[in-house]
Design an enzyme around this catalytic site. Structure first.
Site, PDB file in Angstrom:
ATOM      1  N   GLU A 120      70.773  36.084  31.870  1.00  0.00           N
ATOM      2  CA  GLU A 120      71.392  35.392  30.408  1.00  0.00           C
ATOM      3  C   GLU A 120      71.882  36.318  29.294  1.00  0.00           C
ATOM      4  O   GLU A 120      71.615  37.681  29.318  1.00  0.00           O
ATOM      5  CB  GLU A 120      69.812  34.479  30.555  1.00  0.00           C
ATOM      6  N   HIS A 235      68.674  27.306  19.570  1.00  0.00           N
ATOM      7  CA  HIS A 235      69.237  27.365  20.597  1.00  0.00           C
ATOM      8  C   HIS A 235      70.540  27.548  20.388  1.00  0.00           C
ATOM      9  O   HIS A 235      71.249  26.118  19.500  1.00  0.00           O
ATOM     10  CB  HIS A 235      69.324  27.076  21.693  1.00  0.00           C
ATOM     11  N   ARG A 279      70.168  35.426  21.249  1.00  0.00           N
ATOM     12  CA  ARG A 279      70.028  34.040  20.752  1.00  0.00           C
ATOM     13  C   ARG A 279      70.025  33.660  19.119  1.00  0.00           C
ATOM     14  O   ARG A 279      70.775  33.187  19.030  1.00  0.00           O
ATOM     15  CB  ARG A 279      68.710  33.143  21.400  1.00  0.00           C
ATOM     16  N   HIS A 340      64.564  25.131  19.419  1.00  0.00           N
ATOM     17  CA  HIS A 340      64.569  25.004  20.720  1.00  0.00           C
ATOM     18  C   HIS A 340      63.046  25.464  21.298  1.00  0.00           C
ATOM     19  O   HIS A 340      62.696  24.509  22.204  1.00  0.00           O
ATOM     20  CB  HIS A 340      65.434  26.008  21.285  1.00  0.00           C
ATOM     21  N   ARG A 375      62.765  35.210  20.875  1.00  0.00           N
ATOM     22  CA  ARG A 375      62.631  35.063  22.552  1.00  0.00           C
ATOM     23  C   ARG A 375      64.040  35.446  22.950  1.00  0.00           C
ATOM     24  O   ARG A 375      64.700  34.943  23.186  1.00  0.00           O
ATOM     25  CB  ARG A 375      61.567  34.022  22.391  1.00  0.00           C
TER      26      ARG A 375
HETATM   27  C1  SIN Z   1      68.379  27.995  28.801  1.00  0.00           C
HETATM   28  O1  SIN Z   1      68.642  27.423  29.768  1.00  0.00           O
HETATM   29  O2  SIN Z   1      69.679  28.470  27.780  1.00  0.00           O
HETATM   30  C2  SIN Z   1      66.911  28.126  28.080  1.00  0.00           C
HETATM   31  C3  SIN Z   1      66.513  28.492  29.056  1.00  0.00           C
HETATM   32  C4  SIN Z   1      65.323  29.773  27.008  1.00  0.00           C
HETATM   33  O3  SIN Z   1      65.078  28.592  26.297  1.00  0.00           O
HETATM   34  O4  SIN Z   1      64.393  30.767  27.351  1.00  0.00           O
END
Ligand code: SIN
Length: 532
Positions: A120, A235, A279, A340, A375
């Site tokens: 990620e 998000h 993010r 988010h 985060r």
């Molecule tokens: C996601 O799956 O994009 C969200 C995971 C997160 O908020 O860390």
């Protein structure tokens, strides 16, 4: 900081508020230690943010990884404001907590080499383990609910926290709204708040309806320091459809890309990690691109992954996307940012102690300092598990001493000069309307803020008063109004841009922003809403 822990003469009674990973974990461990544990949850046990977590849980579990690498990634994503001591705890203790989850019965996905892992944003290694493809939160919630059913924990569902009972400066229990709508008091030697976030402050959110910041608001009313509320994570990829369901970052981790209305990728050139930049960077780039195309959503193109892979790796999302009328194996899907996660909250030390004796906070409602101003993806479930385990040990000690934050990137919000004035309910005489509040917050305290917009929002909020608390809805509205005022005050008090807090009136903002100089924000009424 707290003094040395002294073991209690007999295990204390514990009241846990919240039924997500943090609350369940603390309750299970406290019960195993012999405490008399009661757990209250606002709706049904499984209905918190935990079950909606898709991407997974990040931990340094693999031979090509280390806690030091995970530490470095978390610190970098936090934009200079993460607390190194808290991050060290998170990354060092994380792997053991994931192994605990396996013992609790979570069936993480596996491949020929063992645990399957995903990548990620802003992670230098693929280290996100997941369950059911994109149903990690649901798998964790199910395992912990099954575990708690086997422990001596009294569970009270449909019971909402109203206020903390504070006697002589010490927390002694809580005032609750029970399932029959009665206001009752529950006394306990320790109270643990695990009430999650406050995404419902914003018009567009990936959070469930229960996320109204009840624990943070109650703790602040009781005098516990709260901090960093200006750091709200948006998000970048919620589906631009009613309810703005989350489209996991893991989809980009598998290779999906973001394109504008003309099909052009806009992230390469803005950040070396492109779609896998931190993010806050990706969310702002999406926001700016939407502004340039009159508020129309950008597009997430996952077509290269193929229908068979998408259905196998993301079965839940495949359903959500198809139910919304899109075939993402053939066409890019419209996405938009949405509120988010709350990086701030109730200030706690490394053992989850708050500034009030006998009050602990764990999970999203706590401000441990691990997230700084932004985060790192999939660190939230990990934070909940790591600090819930610590809380369950610390609450055995007596007496529970008040603590200072392990290190605060900002003064506690209650130290801001106008905090008490801003927080007090009932300043105006128009009872707050929740939808108007959410629209105001989205406009003024969204992905981009300015002194003028925040001051105007503060003045509108000052004209509203909280309703008389008589049921769940009115109690939530009181909390949302108080948190909105506190969040605006915190955002006003930080004139510079950092992480998720972006001030368009910061002279350095244009230099730090992805894209060109600040552009007009997308309108609140995005086209997808008109079509809905
Ligand atoms: C996601 O799956 O994009 C969200 C995971 C997160 O908020 O860390």
């Amino acid at each position: 900081m707290p003094g040395p822990s002294v073991p209690a003469a007999s295990p204390p009674s514990v009241l846990v508020v919240g039924g997500g990973i943090a609350g369940l974990w603390t309750a299970v461990r406290a019960a195993e230690a012999g405490c008399a544990v009661e757990l209250v949850t606002k709706t049904e046990l499984a209905e918190g943010s935990t079950r909606y977590a898709q991407g997974g849980i990040a931990a340094a579990l693999f031979p090509d990884d280390s806690a030091a690498r995970h530490f470095a990634d978390t610190i970098a994503a936090g934009a200079g404001l993460a607390d190194p001591a808290a991050v060290e705890v998170l990354c060092e203790e994380g792997p053991a907590r994931v192994r605990d989850l396996i013992r609790f019965g979570v069936g993480f996905d596996r491949d020929d080499s063992g645990l399957e892992r995903g990548l990620e944003a802003a992670h230098s290694r693929a280290r996100i383990v997941h369950a059911g493809g994109d149903a990690t939160g649901a798998a964790i919630e199910a395992a912990l609910v099954a575990t708690i059913r086997r422990r001596a924990v009294a569970v009270h569902e449909r019971t909402m926290l109203l206020d903390l009972l504070v006697e002589g400066g010490v927390v002694a229990g809580a005032r609750l709204l029970d399932a029959d709508g009665r206001i009752v008091e529950r006394r306990a030697d320790r109270v643990v708040l695990a009430t999650g976030g406050a995404g419902q402050l914003f018009r567009h959110t990936t959070n469930p309806a229960v996320a109204t910041g009840d624990g943070v608001a109650a703790a602040a009313r009781a005098g516990a320091p709260v901090a960093d509320l200006e750091f709200v994570q948006f998000h970048p990829t919620a589906l631009a459809a009613p309810g703005t369901p989350l489209i996991s970052e893991a989809v980009r981790g598998e290779g999906a890309v973001l394109v504008d209305a003309s099909g052009r990728r806009f992230l390469p050139g803005l950040h070396p990690l492109a779609e896998l930049a931190p993010r806050d960077v990706v969310a702002r780039a999406v926001w700016r691109t939407m502004a340039e195309q009159d508020g129309a959503p950008v597009l997430l193109d996952a077509t290269a992954l193929g229908g068979e892979f998408l259905a196998r790796r993301f079965p839940g999302l495949d359903l959500v996307v198809r139910e919304a009328g899109f075939d993402w194996s053939r066409e890019p899907i419209p996405v938009t940012p949405a509120a988010h996660y709350a990086m701030g909250g109730i200030v706690v030390d490394l053992d989850a102690r708050t500034g009030l004796p006998n009050l602990f906070a764990v999970g999203e409602c706590a401000r441990t300092g691990v997230h700084g101003a932004n985060r790192l993806a999939s660190n939230s479930l990990l934070e909940a598990a790591v600090f819930a385990e610590r809380a369950a040990r610390a609450l055995l000690a007596a007496p529970s001493a008040p603590s200072a934050p392990s290190s605060s990137s900002a003064p506690s919000i209650s130290e801001l000069p106008d905090f008490h004035e801003n927080r007090a309910s009932g300043a105006g005489d128009a009872v707050v309307d929740r939808e108007a509040l959410r629209a105001l917050m989205w406009e003024a305290v969204g992905l981009e803020r300015s002194a003028a917009g925040l001051a105007a929002a503060a003045s509108v909020l000052a004209g509203w008063c909280a309703p008389e608390v008589r049921d769940r809805r009115s109690a939530e509205d009181r909390n949302l109004l108080e948190l909105a005022r506190t969040t605006v005050a915190a955002a006003l008090a930080r004139p510079t841009s950092v992480g998720a807090h972006f001030r368009t009136d910061d002279p350095d903002a244009a230099a730090t922003a992805p894209g060109a100089a600040p552009s007009p924000a997308p309108t609140t009424s995005a086209p997808f809403e008109e079509a809905a």
